[in-house]
Design an enzyme around this catalytic site. Structure first.
Site, PDB file in Angstrom:
ATOM      1  N   SER A 135       0.821  -1.207   0.000  1.00 41.53           N
ATOM      2  CA  SER A 135       0.000   0.000   0.000  1.00 41.53           C
ATOM      3  C   SER A 135       0.853   1.254   0.000  1.00 41.53           C
ATOM      4  CB  SER A 135      -0.912   0.035   1.231  1.00 41.53           C
ATOM      5  OG  SER A 135      -1.644   1.249   1.215  1.00 41.53           O
ATOM      6  N   LYS A 207      -4.582  -6.566   3.431  1.00 44.05           N
ATOM      7  CA  LYS A 207      -4.543  -5.426   2.504  1.00 44.05           C
ATOM      8  C   LYS A 207      -5.964  -5.055   2.056  1.00 44.05           C
ATOM      9  CE  LYS A 207      -3.102  -2.213  -0.315  1.00 44.05           C
ATOM     10  NZ  LYS A 207      -4.012  -2.021  -1.377  1.00 44.05           N
ATOM     11  N   GLU A 214      -9.971   2.249   4.155  1.00 42.17           N
ATOM     12  CA  GLU A 214      -9.664   3.417   3.291  1.00 42.17           C
ATOM     13  C   GLU A 214     -10.957   3.976   2.677  1.00 42.17           C
ATOM     14  OE1 GLU A 214      -6.445   2.661   0.346  1.00 42.17           O
ATOM     15  OE2 GLU A 214      -7.876   3.262  -1.176  1.00 42.17           O
TER      16      GLU A 214
HETATM   17  C1  6PG Z   1      -3.196   1.517  -1.627  1.00 45.11           C
HETATM   18  C2  6PG Z   1      -4.490   1.757  -2.352  1.00 45.11           C
HETATM   19  C3  6PG Z   1      -4.432   1.118  -3.693  1.00 45.11           C
HETATM   20  C4  6PG Z   1      -5.438   1.678  -4.651  1.00 45.11           C
HETATM   21  C5  6PG Z   1      -6.827   1.270  -4.378  1.00 45.11           C
HETATM   22  C6  6PG Z   1      -7.839   2.221  -4.929  1.00 45.11           C
HETATM   23  O1  6PG Z   1      -3.284   0.963  -0.545  1.00 45.11           O
HETATM   24  O2  6PG Z   1      -2.151   1.910  -2.124  1.00 45.11           O
HETATM   25  O3  6PG Z   1      -5.537   1.222  -1.632  1.00 45.11           O
HETATM   26  O4  6PG Z   1      -4.489  -0.244  -3.502  1.00 45.11           O
HETATM   27  O5  6PG Z   1      -5.336   3.052  -4.716  1.00 45.11           O
HETATM   28  O6  6PG Z   1      -6.980   0.034  -5.001  1.00 45.11           O
HETATM   29  O7  6PG Z   1      -9.003   1.568  -4.880  1.00 45.11           O
HETATM   30  P1  6PG Z   1     -10.297   2.015  -5.624  1.00 45.11           P
HETATM   31  O8  6PG Z   1      -9.934   2.268  -7.066  1.00 45.11           O
HETATM   32  O9  6PG Z   1     -11.205   0.844  -5.470  1.00 45.11           O
HETATM   33  O10 6PG Z   1     -10.757   3.253  -4.951  1.00 45.11           O
END
Ligand code: 6PG
Length: 504
Positions: A135, A207, A214
């Protein structure tokens, strides 16, 4: 001079693959890179030669066989490719050239059940497999992501030193992320935001829950912005400044920080602020939905997780919303009278709701470990989210402390620090919620988090009536509060209205 063989290989030179490769190179790892389309590899190598101090640590390959032969054994191969079928196809093509003991590390946002399957299948072929959450987006990958690995201890030991090197670091004294990495100058001290969190699919599950949190966190922040805009009539830049000031206290987090910045950005093409010109239809790639589905499957009342996903779906109904707005136009009954009190109440509301968001995420993880045979160290999970990742936040220190004090803590709301915060904050939260509802402003995440809190703290709920209804129309039976648990009763609702114990 570069050694004959690379120490690690990276498959996939999309944004994440390129940046992880550069991160590895900065930390002195000789890195072999491969992309299905050779010109992407060439362009990347050209870029490295021109701009990257550690360019000599990156070697590119055009075919899979020489890429694999160019890596020292046991080979460590990181996949940074699209989740789903492309991952299976890539693994299959790698297998032709791998040797027993090599380890493949899937760094994508894979579905955890796929990771469990892949790990099992590869183990049968003597290939180790790690599913690791990564992430932090582009910058995280480049200068230090949060890394959540799942796999056997043996497999983990093959990548542990790499994961610890390239991960984000936090200051061991303050618990704050260490900033300031630059190309060629990585952060080499502090506590790494990386861990082996469990077996097989555990890393990808963690994750996924990170992403679910998030989603809620983003939705909560968006709803607070909305209330400040529509109930206090504050312009975007003032809201941005307010968020920036909140970022100095307990709400300090990456998402608040970027929100403060976003809100103050003028529209490069005209009057006003950019955010006002962005279409109000939110996209998603699916990890939030997986998290909500998993909560439903595991029987975890993570209502805000689901609401955050539904809120994105609701945003997608733009045309219908425009139509409905003509029938039900905006109404404002009573706007808050005291601006500074309301701002303070929203701040309190955001912190309280955020606690409930994390409570739901951790409750889901607790249930998942039972279902999938993992043993999470929740304090460690909170610690590796303190830096690098999208949900990094100052208050994760408090979550880590809560689980350090009681590793078996059933819910964050039962921890003394968090319960004290909500004790003193929930009145403000109720006032903000009431104000939003009375003024017709949708706040699904803020209000569902409040419903979660109220549900969780209620010694009794109207589920007694649900049970009676179920028994009425389907003879599904009920238990009685004056009898021991496990005894089931049915009342003959349409007959003599006598109650009988039902023995199965
Ligand atoms: C991270 C984010 C990354 C990504 C998401 C966005 O931890 O770096 O979570 O994995 O930005 O997948 O998700 P959405 O497109 O579903 O909002």
């Amino acid at each position: 001079m570069a050694p004959k063989k690379a120490q690690v290989g990276v498959v996939g030179l999309g944004v994440m693959g390129k940046n992880i490769s550069l991160n590895l190179a900065d930390h002195g790892y000789h890195t072999a890179v491969y992309n299905r389309t050779p010109h992407v590899t060439d362009e990347f190598l050209d870029y490295c030669r021109q701009y990257e101090p550690a360019w000599q640590f990156v070697t590119g390959f055009h075919d899979l066989e020489s890429f694999i032969q160019g890596i020292e054994k046991p080979r460590r191969i990181l996949l940074l490719i699209k989740a789903g079928q492309p991952t299976d196809l890539t693994i299959e093509s790698l297998l032709a050239f791998l040797d027993p003991g090599d380890v493949i590390v899937d760094c994508g946002n894979a579905y955890w059940l796929d990771t469990i399957r892949r790990e099992r299948e590869l183990r049968q072929r003597n290939i180790d497999f790690i599913g690791s959450g990564v992430s932090g987006g582009e910058t995280g990958a480049r200068f230090g992501p949060s890394l959540m690995a799942g796999g056997t201890l043996e497999a983990w030991q093959k990548i542990e030193s790499i994961w610890m090197s390239i991960a984000a670091k936090v200051d061991p004294v303050t618990g704050e992320p260490i900033e300031g990495a630059e190309p060629g100058k990585p952060i080499t001290w502090g506590e790494p935001c990386a861990a082996r969190v469990g077996e097989n699919g555990a890393g990808h599950y963690v994750k996924m829950v990170h992403n679910g949190i998030e989603y809620i966190d983003m939705q909560l922040i968006a709803e607070c912005y909305w209330l400040l805009k529509h109930l206090l009539k504050l312009p975007e830049n003032e809201i941005g400044q307010l968020f920036a000031s909140w970022n100095q206290g307990e709400l300090a987090s990456y998402l608040i920080e970027i929100t403060a910045d976003i809100l103050q950005q003028p529209d490069p093409h005209g009057e006003g602020f950019l955010v006002e010109k962005i279409l109000d239809v939110a996209g998603q790639k699916g990890t939030g939905k997986w998290t909500a589905i998993s909560a439903l499957d595991l029987g975890v009342p993570a209502n805000s997780l689901a609401e955050a996903v539904f809120a994105r779906y609701m945003s997608g109904l733009k045309q219908e919303r425009l139509q409905a707005n003509k029938i039900f136009p905006d109404t404002h009954t009573e706007l808050p009278s005291n601006k500074s009190i309301f701002q303070e109440q929203i701040k309190t509301t955001l912190y309280n709701a955020k606690i409930c968001a994390y409570a739901q995420g951790f409750q889901l993880l607790r249930q998942a470990q039972e279902a999938f045979g993992w043993h999470f160290d929740f304090a460690t999970l909170a610690k590796i989210w303190r830096g690098g990742c999208i949900i990094r936040a100052r208050f994760l220190k408090k979550i880590a402390s809560a689980y350090e004090a009681d590793p078996e803590l059933a819910n964050l709301l039962l921890d003394p620090y968090f319960s004290a915060v909500i004790q003193s904050g929930h009145t403000a939260w109720r006032q903000v919620t009431a104000s939003a509802v009375l003024n017709g402003q949708p706040i699904p995440a803020l209000s569902s988090a409040l419903a979660y809190f109220d549900g969780y703290r209620s010694a009794t709920l109207p589920a007694n009536l649900i049970q009676a209804q179920r028994d009425y129309f389907g003879a599904h039976t009920y238990e009685r509060i004056d009898q021991s648990r496990g005894r089931h009763y049915h009342l003959d609702w349409s007959g003599d209205r006598q109650e009988r114990q039902v023995v199965e």
